[in-house]
Design a protein around this motif. Structure first.
Motif, mmCIF file in Angstrom:
data_model
loop_
_atom_site.group_PDB
_atom_site.id
_atom_site.type_symbol
_atom_site.label_atom_id
_atom_site.label_comp_id
_atom_site.label_asym_id
_atom_site.label_seq_id
_atom_site.Cartn_x
_atom_site.Cartn_y
_atom_site.Cartn_z
ATOM 1 N N VAL A 186 -55.755 64.933 -5.870
ATOM 2 C CA VAL A 186 -55.249 65.205 -4.523
ATOM 3 C C VAL A 186 -54.871 66.673 -4.392
ATOM 4 N N ASP A 187 -54.250 67.235 -5.413
ATOM 5 C CA ASP A 187 -53.862 68.642 -5.377
ATOM 6 C C ASP A 187 -55.088 69.540 -5.260
ATOM 7 N N LYS A 188 -56.167 69.190 -5.956
ATOM 8 C CA LYS A 188 -57.416 69.962 -5.863
ATOM 9 C C LYS A 188 -58.004 69.870 -4.460
ATOM 10 N N VAL A 189 -57.968 68.686 -3.863
ATOM 11 C CA VAL A 189 -58.487 68.511 -2.508
ATOM 12 C C VAL A 189 -57.656 69.318 -1.518
ATOM 13 N N LEU A 190 -56.342 69.264 -1.670
ATOM 14 C CA LEU A 190 -55.463 70.015 -0.780
ATOM 15 C C LEU A 190 -55.696 71.523 -0.917
ATOM 16 N N SER B 154 -51.197 56.555 -1.433
ATOM 17 C CA SER B 154 -51.917 55.838 -0.383
ATOM 18 C C SER B 154 -53.420 55.761 -0.622
ATOM 19 N N THR B 155 -53.970 56.647 -1.450
ATOM 20 C CA THR B 155 -55.422 56.653 -1.686
ATOM 21 C C THR B 155 -55.803 56.168 -3.077
ATOM 22 N N GLU B 156 -54.816 55.976 -3.935
ATOM 23 C CA GLU B 156 -55.041 55.580 -5.322
ATOM 24 C C GLU B 156 -55.824 56.625 -6.113
ATOM 25 N N LEU B 157 -55.753 57.877 -5.672
ATOM 26 C CA LEU B 157 -56.319 58.986 -6.429
ATOM 27 C C LEU B 157 -55.212 59.567 -7.305
ATOM 28 N N LEU C 285 -46.081 65.793 -0.614
ATOM 29 C CA LEU C 285 -47.293 65.453 0.123
ATOM 30 C C LEU C 285 -48.370 64.962 -0.832
ATOM 31 N N VAL C 286 -48.561 65.666 -1.931
ATOM 32 C CA VAL C 286 -49.552 65.267 -2.939
ATOM 33 C C VAL C 286 -49.229 63.872 -3.460
ATOM 34 N N GLN C 287 -47.968 63.623 -3.757
ATOM 35 C CA GLN C 287 -47.557 62.322 -4.286
ATOM 36 C C GLN C 287 -47.813 61.201 -3.270
ATOM 37 N N LYS C 288 -47.466 61.418 -2.004
ATOM 38 C CA LYS C 288 -47.663 60.396 -0.974
ATOM 39 C C LYS C 288 -49.151 60.108 -0.748
#
Length: 93
Positions: A23-27, A15-18, A8-11
């Motif tokens: 992304v892991d921190k946001v999740l 898609s967001t170019e982050l 999920l983090v990778q996808k």
């Protein structure tokens, strides 16, 4: 097919170019906010996607499936996750 957290983090990163770290921190932050809200009895709604809320389950009579004996099931608080309209539409195809 199911998607685990790292997939999920990778996808999302793709898609967001982050970065995957961001992304892991946001999740993780999202999980913290939802957990805190539910622990307070609040609900979290992402319009069209999902709603997470606490539900009160009343005490009730149950039956022991092994013995058939009647038992009292105590009242409890649970969590309900409801799909929103966009998620339902995606599931239909």
């Amino acid at each position: 097919m199911s998607i685990n957290r790292s997939q999920l983090v990778q996808k999302i990163a793709e898609s967001t170019e982050l970065s995957q770290g961001d992304v892991d921190k946001v999740l993780a932050g999202f999980a913290d906010v939802v957990t805190e809200a539910v622990s307070k009895g609040d609900s979290v709604q992402i319009q069209g996607l999902l709603t997470v809320e606490t539900v009160e389950r009343a005490a009730r009579q149950g039956r022991n499936p092994r013995t058939g004996e009647s038992i009292e099931i105590a009242a409890t608080t649970g969590v309900s996750i409801k799909a929103g309209s966009k998620l339902k539409a995606a599931a239909k195809g």
